[in-house]
Design an enzyme around this catalytic site. Structure first.
Site, PDB file in Angstrom:
ATOM      1  N   ASP A  12       0.650  -1.315  -0.393  1.00 57.81           N
ATOM      2  CA  ASP A  12       0.178   0.078   0.359  1.00 57.81           C
ATOM      3  C   ASP A  12       0.836   1.808   0.015  1.00 57.81           C
ATOM      4  OD1 ASP A  12      -2.555  -1.431   0.182  1.00 57.81           O
ATOM      5  OD2 ASP A  12      -2.324  -1.913   2.722  1.00 57.81           O
ATOM      6  N   LYS A  15       1.499   1.735  -5.320  1.00 57.65           N
ATOM      7  CA  LYS A  15       2.810   1.693  -6.360  1.00 57.65           C
ATOM      8  C   LYS A  15       1.703   2.446  -7.859  1.00 57.65           C
ATOM      9  CE  LYS A  15       2.208  -2.131  -4.638  1.00 57.65           C
ATOM     10  NZ  LYS A  15       1.986  -1.700  -2.800  1.00 57.65           N
ATOM     11  N   GLY A  39      -4.722  -4.416  -3.679  1.00 54.24           N
ATOM     12  CA  GLY A  39      -5.271  -3.223  -4.493  1.00 54.24           C
ATOM     13  C   GLY A  39      -4.745  -1.868  -4.644  1.00 54.24           C
ATOM     14  N   HIS A  40      -4.799  -1.573  -5.868  1.00 56.07           N
ATOM     15  CA  HIS A  40      -3.828  -0.352  -6.271  1.00 56.07           C
ATOM     16  C   HIS A  40      -5.162   0.757  -6.751  1.00 56.07           C
ATOM     17  CE1 HIS A  40      -0.007  -3.586  -7.083  1.00 56.07           C
ATOM     18  NE2 HIS A  40      -0.693  -3.217  -5.929  1.00 56.07           N
ATOM     19  N   GLN A 221       2.089  -6.020  -3.064  1.00 55.24           N
ATOM     20  CA  GLN A 221       2.091  -6.256  -1.904  1.00 55.24           C
ATOM     21  C   GLN A 221       3.831  -5.256  -1.291  1.00 55.24           C
ATOM     22  OE1 GLN A 221       1.818  -8.796  -3.313  1.00 55.24           O
ATOM     23  NE2 GLN A 221      -0.678  -8.323  -2.459  1.00 55.24           N
ATOM     24  N   GLY A 299     -10.851  -2.695   3.337  1.00 58.30           N
ATOM     25  CA  GLY A 299     -11.638  -1.783   3.718  1.00 58.30           C
ATOM     26  C   GLY A 299     -10.905  -2.036   5.362  1.00 58.30           C
ATOM     27  N   ARG A 302      -5.561   0.429   8.419  1.00 58.18           N
ATOM     28  CA  ARG A 302      -4.521  -0.212   8.509  1.00 58.18           C
ATOM     29  C   ARG A 302      -3.991   0.730   9.475  1.00 58.18           C
ATOM     30  NH1 ARG A 302      -3.585   2.377   2.357  1.00 58.18           N
ATOM     31  NH2 ARG A 302      -4.491   0.820   1.417  1.00 58.18           N
TER      32      ARG A 302
HETATM   33  P1  GDP Z   1      -0.764   0.476  -3.739  1.00 55.07           P
HETATM   34  O1  GDP Z   1      -0.823  -0.640  -3.310  1.00 55.07           O
HETATM   35  O2  GDP Z   1       0.726   0.088  -3.137  1.00 55.07           O
HETATM   36  O3  GDP Z   1      -1.227   0.938  -4.862  1.00 55.07           O
HETATM   37  O4  GDP Z   1      -1.105   1.719  -3.020  1.00 55.07           O
HETATM   38  P2  GDP Z   1      -2.824   1.970  -2.203  1.00 55.07           P
HETATM   39  O5  GDP Z   1      -3.516   2.100  -2.865  1.00 55.07           O
HETATM   40  O6  GDP Z   1      -3.783   0.653  -1.933  1.00 55.07           O
HETATM   41  O7  GDP Z   1      -3.008   2.846  -1.198  1.00 55.07           O
HETATM   42  C1  GDP Z   1      -2.077   4.497  -1.694  1.00 55.07           C
HETATM   43  C2  GDP Z   1      -3.393   5.008  -0.847  1.00 55.07           C
HETATM   44  O8  GDP Z   1      -2.503   6.247  -0.771  1.00 55.07           O
HETATM   45  C3  GDP Z   1      -4.446   5.508  -1.694  1.00 55.07           C
HETATM   46  O9  GDP Z   1      -5.586   5.148  -1.486  1.00 55.07           O
HETATM   47  C4  GDP Z   1      -3.862   6.302  -3.066  1.00 55.07           C
HETATM   48  O10 GDP Z   1      -4.725   7.081  -3.608  1.00 55.07           O
HETATM   49  C5  GDP Z   1      -3.436   7.280  -2.137  1.00 55.07           C
HETATM   50  N1  GDP Z   1      -2.170   7.786  -2.451  1.00 55.07           N
HETATM   51  C6  GDP Z   1      -0.640   7.736  -3.496  1.00 55.07           C
HETATM   52  N2  GDP Z   1      -0.201   8.433  -2.640  1.00 55.07           N
HETATM   53  C7  GDP Z   1      -0.489   9.460  -1.984  1.00 55.07           C
HETATM   54  C8  GDP Z   1      -0.022  10.553  -2.305  1.00 55.07           C
HETATM   55  O11 GDP Z   1       0.586  11.196  -2.152  1.00 55.07           O
HETATM   56  N3  GDP Z   1      -0.428  11.888  -1.002  1.00 55.07           N
HETATM   57  C9  GDP Z   1      -2.154  11.100  -0.690  1.00 55.07           C
HETATM   58  N4  GDP Z   1      -2.402  12.288  -0.088  1.00 55.07           N
HETATM   59  N5  GDP Z   1      -2.148  10.038  -0.320  1.00 55.07           N
HETATM   60  C10 GDP Z   1      -1.776   9.292  -1.720  1.00 55.07           C
HETATM   61  P1  IMO Z   2      -0.772  -4.216  -1.952  1.00 61.08           P
HETATM   62  O1  IMO Z   2      -0.197  -5.075  -4.085  1.00 61.08           O
HETATM   63  C1  IMO Z   2      -1.160  -4.343   1.740  1.00 61.08           C
HETATM   64  C2  IMO Z   2      -1.159  -8.300   3.505  1.00 61.08           C
HETATM   65  C3  IMO Z   2      -2.436  -9.255   3.996  1.00 61.08           C
HETATM   66  C4  IMO Z   2      -1.676 -10.225   5.168  1.00 61.08           C
HETATM   67  C5  IMO Z   2      -0.663 -11.072   4.469  1.00 61.08           C
HETATM   68  C6  IMO Z   2      -1.008 -11.734   3.818  1.00 61.08           C
HETATM   69  O2  IMO Z   2      -2.285  -3.743  -2.567  1.00 61.08           O
HETATM   70  O3  IMO Z   2       0.493  -3.211  -1.608  1.00 61.08           O
HETATM   71  P2  IMO Z   2      -2.353 -12.282   2.234  1.00 61.08           P
HETATM   72  O4  IMO Z   2      -3.811 -12.230   1.380  1.00 61.08           O
HETATM   73  O5  IMO Z   2      -2.059 -12.815   0.461  1.00 61.08           O
HETATM   74  O6  IMO Z   2      -2.443 -14.109   2.851  1.00 61.08           O
HETATM   75  O7  IMO Z   2      -2.362 -11.995   2.879  1.00 61.08           O
HETATM   76  O8  IMO Z   2      -0.242  -9.886   3.675  1.00 61.08           O
HETATM   77  N1  IMO Z   2      -1.625  -8.260   2.205  1.00 61.08           N
HETATM   78  C7  IMO Z   2      -1.296  -7.055   1.393  1.00 61.08           C
HETATM   79  N2  IMO Z   2      -1.392  -6.089   2.288  1.00 61.08           N
HETATM   80  N3  IMO Z   2      -1.208  -4.729   0.522  1.00 61.08           N
HETATM   81  C8  IMO Z   2      -1.051  -5.549   0.046  1.00 61.08           C
HETATM   82  O9  IMO Z   2      -1.135  -5.203  -1.443  1.00 61.08           O
HETATM   83  C9  IMO Z   2      -0.597  -6.685   0.783  1.00 61.08           C
HETATM   84  N4  IMO Z   2      -1.940  -7.790  -0.150  1.00 61.08           N
HETATM   85  C10 IMO Z   2      -1.493  -8.482   1.310  1.00 61.08           C
HETATM   86  O10 IMO Z   2      -3.286  -7.943   5.259  1.00 61.08           O
HETATM   87  O11 IMO Z   2      -1.589  -9.471   5.968  1.00 61.08           O
HETATM   88 MG    MG Z   3      -3.099  -1.808  -1.502  1.00 59.72          MG
END
Ligand code: GDP
Ligand code: IMO
Ligand code: MG
Length: 420
Positions: A12, A15, A39-40, A221, A299, A302
Site C-alpha cells: 500500500d 504503487k 489493491g492499487h 504487496q 477496508g 491500516r
Molecule cells: P498500492 O497498493 O501500493 O497501490 O497503494 P494503495 O492504493 O493500496 O494505497 C495508497 C493510497 O494512498 C491510495 O488511497 C492512494 O490514492 C493514496 N495515495 C497515493 N499517493 C498519495 C500521496 O502522495 N498522497 C496522498 N495523500 N495519498 C496518496
Molecule cells: P498491495 O499490492 C497490504 C497482507 C495481508 C496479510 C498478509 C498475507 O495493495 O500493496 P494474503 O492475502 O497475501 O495471504 O495476506 O499480507 N497483504 C497486503 N497488505 N497491501 C497488499 O497489497 C497486501 N496483500 C497482502 O493483509 O497481512
Molecule cells: Mg494496496
C-alpha cells in the site's frame, strides 16, 4: 529494457498511482506476482479506481497490460474488474494479455484460506482471504491449474480432481460453508477468461523487449511481505522483490535497468505481524485519519507508524533499488515534529539489522526527531518550492539508505508529484 516499480514496506505504498504516472513512458506494464490481495488505487478523470488483478497501465489506451506467470489469478475478480475498466471507455480485451502459465485461484482456494486462518486463531496472518496462500501452495506442490489449461478439453476433469483434494482438506478443517454460489460465478468467469488474449507470456515479453519495447514491471504487496525476506510467517506467498520480476515474467536479470522502490513518508501495515515503529496512540490515529489509511482491498484500518529506515535500507539492499519514490509526503504536512527509526534495540542490544524472526524478540525502535515543515504542500509542483524542512527530511533518508529519492508524491492525484 525493463524497469520495475515495487513496494519497499508492507504494501500500500502507492504503487498503483506511481505506475499510472510512469505508464506513458512504457509500451507494456506487466504484473509479476501477487493476486487479488493487491489493491492499487488510481485516479482517472478525477474518479477513484482500485485495481486488484489488472496492471495499473489499464487506462492508457496504447499500453499493453500483461498478467505474468508469477501472478495468481481469480477469474471472478478479473471479470468484474474488466467491466469496471470498460466503463471508462477502455477496450480491455484489446490491450490485456495473460500468460498461459498463470495459476488460477479456485473457489476452494478461498475456502481453504478462510479455514486455515480460522484454525490459526490468535496467530492468524490477517490474510485478505482471497485464496493467495492455498493457490501458491498448489503451484509449488505441483497441483495447480493454469490459464493455459483452460484451452484443453480436460480442464473440467482436472478441476473436479483438485476440488476433491481440497474438499478432503476442508473436511479436516471442519469447514462447513456452502461454496456452490462461488463455483457458479467461477465457471461463468472461466468462460470470460477463455475469451481474453491468452499468450505464451515468456516469448511474448522477450520478443517485445528484443524489438526495443519498454517494459515496466509492476509489483504487488511490499518487500517486508516477501515470502523469503519479509517478516515471516506474517507475509504473503510470493517474491515481492526484484527477483520476482524474473521468475514472474520469464525475463533475465540483466534486462532489468531501473528498480524504482516506493515508500510512504511514514509506515503502515494491514494484517498481523511485527511492526517496530507502530504507533498505537493519538499520533498513529492522526496518521490514519490524515492518510485515509484503510485497506483498498478489505477496508480494514491500516496500522500506522513512523518511517522505519532499518527496514527501508534492507529493502533497498534486497531489491537493488536505484531510485526511491516517496509517497504521501503531504500526510506529514500538519505535524510539528517527525520521527524516523534509525535502529532497533533487539532484546536490549543496538542493531541496524532485520532479525531472523522478529516475533521472537523484544524490538524497540531507536527514534530520531526532526522538525516538521508544517506547511500545506499539496499544490506544489516543483522541488525548489518544497519547504526546506521537507528537503532535510528527505536528505536524511537518502543519507541513511544510500539511495536517492527521485520523486515526492504530495497527493493522490495524477499530477501531484514532484521530481527531485
Ligand atoms: P498500492 O497498493 O501500493 O497501490 O497503494 P494503495 O492504493 O493500496 O494505497 C495508497 C493510497 O494512498 C491510495 O488511497 C492512494 O490514492 C493514496 N495515495 C497515493 N499517493 C498519495 C500521496 O502522495 N498522497 C496522498 N495523500 N495519498 C496518496
Ligand atoms: P498491495 O499490492 C497490504 C497482507 C495481508 C496479510 C498478509 C498475507 O495493495 O500493496 P494474503 O492475502 O497475501 O495471504 O495476506 O499480507 N497483504 C497486503 N497488505 N497491501 C497488499 O497489497 C497486501 N496483500 C497482502 O493483509 O497481512
Ligand atoms: Mg494496496
Amino acid at each position: 529494457m525493463v524497469d520495475a516499480i515495487l513496494g519497499l514496506q508492507w504494501g500500500d505504498e502507492g504503487k498503483g498511482k506511481i505506475v499510472d504516472y510512469f505508464a506513458p513512458n512504457y509500451d507494456i506494464i506487466a504484473r509479476f506476482q501477487g493476486g487479488p490481495n493487491a489493491g492499487h488505487t488510481l485516479y482517472v478523470d478525477g474518479k477513484k479506481v482500485v485495481l486488484h488483478q489488472i496492471p495499473s497501465g489499464a487506462f492508457h489506451q496504447n499500453t499493453i497490460n500483461l498478467i505474468g506467470n508469477g501472478v495468481v489469478l481469480d477469474p471472478v475478480t478479473l471479470q468484474k474488474e474488466c467491466a469496471k475498466v470498460a466503463e471508462f471507455g477502455v477496450d480491455v480485451k484489446k490491450n490485456l494479455f495473460i500468460s498461459h502459465r498463470t495459476h488460477i485461484i479456485l473457489p476452494t482456494h478461498r475456502a481453504l484460506d478462510k479455514a486455515s486462518e480460522l484454525q490459526k486463531g490468535h496467530d492468524k496472518i490477517g490474510s485478505t482471504l482471497k485464496g493467495i496462500g492455498p493457490a501458491y501452495m498448489d503451484k509449488t506442490g505441483r497441483n495447480g491449474l493454469r490459464v493455459g489449461d483452460l484451452l484443453d478439453k480436460s480442464f473440467t476433469t482436472s478441476y473436479i480432481k483438485l476440488r476433491l483434494k481440497h474438499q478432503r482438506l476442508l473436511d479436516n478443517f471442519n469447514f462447513q460453508e456452502d461454496i456452490s454460489a462461488w463455483e457458479e460465478e467461477f465457471f461463468e468467469a472461466i468462460e470470460f477468461l477463455r475469451s481474453l488474449n491468452i499468450v505464451n507470456g515468456e516469448y511474448f515479453i522477450n520478443e517485445k523487449i528484443a524489438a526495443g519495447k519498454k517494459v515496466l514491471a509492476e509489483g504487488a504487496q511490499g518487500s517486508m511481505l516477501d515470502i523469503d525476506f519479509g517478516t515471516f510467517p506474517f507475509v504473503t506467498s510470493s517474491n515481492t522483490t526484484t527477483s520476482g520480476v524474473c521468475n514472474g515474467l520469464g525475463i533475465a536479470p540483466q534486462k532489468i535497468r531501473e528498480v524504482m522502490g516506493v515508500t510512504k513518508a511514514y509506515c503502515t501495515r494491514v494484517g498481523s505481524g511485527p511492526f517496530p515503529t507502530e504507533l498505537e496512540d493519538a499520533t498513529g490515529e492522526e496518521l490514519r485519519k490524515l492518510g485515509n489509511e484503510f485497506g483498498a482491498t478489505t477496508g480494514r484500518p491500516r496500522r500506522c507508524g513512523w518511517i522505519d529506515l532499518v527496514a527501508l535500507k534492507y529493502a533497498c539492499m534486497i531489491n537493488g533499488v536505484t531510485k526511491v519514490i516517496m509517497t504521501k509526503a503531504d500526510v506529514l504536512d500538519k505535524f510539528k515534529e517527525l520521527k524516523l527509526c534509525t535502529g532497533y534495540e533487539v532484546d536490549g542490544k543496538s542493531s541496524e539489522y532485520i532479525p531472523f524472526q522478529m516475533t521472537r524478540h523484544q524490538i524497540q525502535p531507536v527514534l530520531k526527531g526532526m522538525p516538521g515543515w508544517d506547511t500545506d504542500t499539496t499544490a506544489i509542483t516543483s522541488y525548489t518550492a518544497l519547504p526546506a524542512k521537507m528537503k532535510e527530511y528527505v536528505d536524511f533518508i537518502n543519507g541513511y539508505t544510500g539511495v536517492k529519492v527521485s520523486h515526492i508524491s504530495n497527493g493522490p492525484g495524477r499530477d501531484q508529484i514532484v521530481t527531485v
